[in-house]
Write a protein that holds these residues in place. Structure first.
Motif, PDB file in Angstrom:
ATOM      1  N   ALA A   8     -14.268 -44.136 -70.596  1.00 24.56           N
ATOM      2  CA  ALA A   8     -13.768 -42.954 -71.304  1.00 24.56           C
ATOM      3  C   ALA A   8     -13.793 -41.755 -70.365  1.00 24.56           C
ATOM      4  O   ALA A   8     -14.780 -41.541 -69.650  1.00 24.56           O
ATOM      5  CB  ALA A   8     -14.630 -42.666 -72.528  1.00 24.56           C
ATOM      6  N   ILE A   9     -12.718 -40.999 -70.384  1.00 23.36           N
ATOM      7  CA  ILE A   9     -12.694 -39.705 -69.707  1.00 23.36           C
ATOM      8  C   ILE A   9     -12.751 -38.650 -70.801  1.00 23.36           C
ATOM      9  O   ILE A   9     -11.816 -38.518 -71.597  1.00 23.36           O
ATOM     10  CB  ILE A   9     -11.437 -39.525 -68.834  1.00 23.36           C
ATOM     11  N   ALA A  10     -13.890 -37.966 -70.874  1.00 22.71           N
ATOM     12  CA  ALA A  10     -14.087 -36.907 -71.866  1.00 22.71           C
ATOM     13  C   ALA A  10     -13.532 -35.620 -71.278  1.00 22.71           C
ATOM     14  O   ALA A  10     -13.959 -35.188 -70.212  1.00 22.71           O
ATOM     15  CB  ALA A  10     -15.575 -36.761 -72.189  1.00 22.71           C
ATOM     16  N   SER A  11     -12.587 -35.012 -71.969  1.00 21.09           N
ATOM     17  CA  SER A  11     -11.857 -33.893 -71.384  1.00 21.09           C
ATOM     18  C   SER A  11     -11.964 -32.625 -72.217  1.00 21.09           C
ATOM     19  O   SER A  11     -11.837 -32.662 -73.441  1.00 21.09           O
ATOM     20  CB  SER A  11     -10.381 -34.291 -71.236  1.00 21.09           C
ATOM     21  N   GLY A  12     -12.211 -31.510 -71.551  1.00 25.33           N
ATOM     22  CA  GLY A  12     -12.226 -30.212 -72.222  1.00 25.33           C
ATOM     23  C   GLY A  12     -13.278 -29.285 -71.656  1.00 25.33           C
ATOM     24  O   GLY A  12     -14.442 -29.672 -71.506  1.00 25.33           O
ATOM     25  N   GLY A  13     -12.861 -28.084 -71.326  1.00 29.32           N
ATOM     26  CA  GLY A  13     -13.782 -27.093 -70.778  1.00 29.32           C
ATOM     27  C   GLY A  13     -14.579 -26.373 -71.856  1.00 29.32           C
ATOM     28  O   GLY A  13     -14.543 -26.727 -73.029  1.00 29.32           O
ATOM     29  N   LYS A  14     -15.278 -25.341 -71.427  1.00 29.91           N
ATOM     30  CA  LYS A  14     -16.125 -24.541 -72.322  1.00 29.91           C
ATOM     31  C   LYS A  14     -15.341 -23.298 -72.725  1.00 29.91           C
ATOM     32  O   LYS A  14     -15.015 -22.454 -71.907  1.00 29.91           O
ATOM     33  CB  LYS A  14     -17.416 -24.152 -71.599  1.00 29.91           C
ATOM     34  N   GLY A  15     -15.038 -23.217 -73.998  1.00 30.26           N
ATOM     35  CA  GLY A  15     -14.265 -22.094 -74.501  1.00 30.26           C
ATOM     36  C   GLY A  15     -15.133 -20.988 -75.075  1.00 30.26           C
ATOM     37  O   GLY A  15     -16.371 -21.049 -75.053  1.00 30.26           O
ATOM     38  N   HIS A  16     -14.478 -19.992 -75.611  1.00 30.03           N
ATOM     39  CA  HIS A  16     -15.146 -18.856 -76.236  1.00 30.03           C
ATOM     40  C   HIS A  16     -16.002 -19.346 -77.401  1.00 30.03           C
ATOM     41  O   HIS A  16     -15.573 -20.145 -78.214  1.00 30.03           O
ATOM     42  CB  HIS A  16     -14.078 -17.864 -76.719  1.00 30.03           C
ATOM     43  N   ASN A  17     -17.219 -18.853 -77.494  1.00 36.41           N
ATOM     44  CA  ASN A  17     -18.188 -19.227 -78.553  1.00 36.41           C
ATOM     45  C   ASN A  17     -18.597 -20.692 -78.517  1.00 36.41           C
ATOM     46  O   ASN A  17     -19.047 -21.233 -79.522  1.00 36.41           O
ATOM     47  CB  ASN A  17     -17.647 -18.889 -79.956  1.00 36.41           C
ATOM     48  N   GLU A  18     -18.419 -21.343 -77.380  1.00 34.13           N
ATOM     49  CA  GLU A  18     -18.889 -22.711 -77.214  1.00 34.13           C
ATOM     50  C   GLU A  18     -20.079 -22.699 -76.266  1.00 34.13           C
ATOM     51  O   GLU A  18     -19.980 -22.171 -75.155  1.00 34.13           O
ATOM     52  CB  GLU A  18     -17.767 -23.613 -76.670  1.00 34.13           C
ATOM     53  N   ASP A  19     -21.195 -23.277 -76.692  1.00 33.55           N
ATOM     54  CA  ASP A  19     -22.400 -23.298 -75.858  1.00 33.55           C
ATOM     55  C   ASP A  19     -22.311 -24.352 -74.767  1.00 33.55           C
ATOM     56  O   ASP A  19     -22.981 -24.241 -73.735  1.00 33.55           O
ATOM     57  CB  ASP A  19     -23.648 -23.564 -76.715  1.00 33.55           C
ATOM     58  N   ILE A  20     -21.537 -25.387 -75.008  1.00 36.14           N
ATOM     59  CA  ILE A  20     -21.334 -26.450 -74.027  1.00 36.14           C
ATOM     60  C   ILE A  20     -19.840 -26.749 -73.949  1.00 36.14           C
ATOM     61  O   ILE A  20     -19.070 -26.366 -74.819  1.00 36.14           O
ATOM     62  CB  ILE A  20     -22.115 -27.739 -74.410  1.00 36.14           C
ATOM     63  N   SER A  21     -19.463 -27.437 -72.893  1.00 35.61           N
ATOM     64  CA  SER A  21     -18.046 -27.794 -72.772  1.00 35.61           C
ATOM     65  C   SER A  21     -17.679 -28.840 -73.814  1.00 35.61           C
ATOM     66  O   SER A  21     -18.536 -29.563 -74.339  1.00 35.61           O
ATOM     67  CB  SER A  21     -17.748 -28.337 -71.368  1.00 35.61           C
TER      68      SER A  21
END
Length: 194
Positions: A77-90
């Motif tokens: 699995a490739i887990a994809s997604g950065g850390k956005g506004h109001n997100e404590d983790i990516s």
């Protein structure tokens, strides 16, 4: 003059209805896809994380990915997604944590944690695909499969789709946003937008 304006407005509204109806048909067709067995990899697209807890839409993607990974033990699995506004983790970290909680060994999970949109999710994940891998699947909510597969094709990936259910509470907002996102995608492809 008034009749002419009413006629033009009526024609415009009819075209809008036909356009969004066509979009809905495409989205619906792609939402019924079935992923092939034993894919080399899946790309799990990120969605909002509330602090460190996945949103309902993201949790549905994680659950679909987990089920697939349990049934296809050689798939990574490739887990994809950065850390956005109001997100404590990516978003990628949230996906990884939840998959591990569901019994997927972390050695099978690669993280792409820099992307900020669907195009980047897929493009950055592409760089992490193992060299010998050929069969790939994109995992996202059913409304999002159509655009995701088309973006993948644009960057040279022939991905199958694994549609996750969209939580009922998220349907109105998700679908209305996706209609606009697909329209923007079309306009970019036509060179109208950059």
């Amino acid at each position: 003059m008034k009749k002419k304006i009413i006629l033009l407005f009526s024609i415009f509204m009819a075209l809008v209805i036909v356009y969004f109806g066509a979009l809905q048909l495409k989205m619906s067709q792609y939402s019924k896809l079935e992923a092939p067995e034993n894919a080399d990899y899946i790309i799990v697209l990120g969605a909002r994380v509330k602090g460190s807890v996945p949103s309902l839409a993201l949790q549905a993607r994680i659950d679909a990915a987990s089920q697939y990974l349990k049934e296809n033990e050689n798939t990574i699995a490739i887990a994809s997604g950065g850390k956005g506004h109001n997100e404590d983790i990516s978003e990628a970290e949230s996906i990884k944590r939840e998959l591990v909680k569901q019994g997927i060994h972390e050695d099978r999970i690669v993280m792409e944690d820099q992307s900020t949109n669907t195009y980047e999710n897929i493009a950055y994940a592409k760089a992490l695909i193992p060299g010998k891998a050929s069969t790939g699947v994109v995992v996202t909510n059913n409304f999002h499969i159509y655009r995701s597969i088309n973006i993948a094709r644009d960057i040279g990936l022939d991905l199958a789709g694994l549609p996750a259910e969209t939580p009922l509470i998220a349907i109105p907002r998700s679908y209305s946003r996706e209609y606009l996102a697909i329209t923007k995608y079309y306009l970019i492809k036509l060179g109208v937008l950059k």
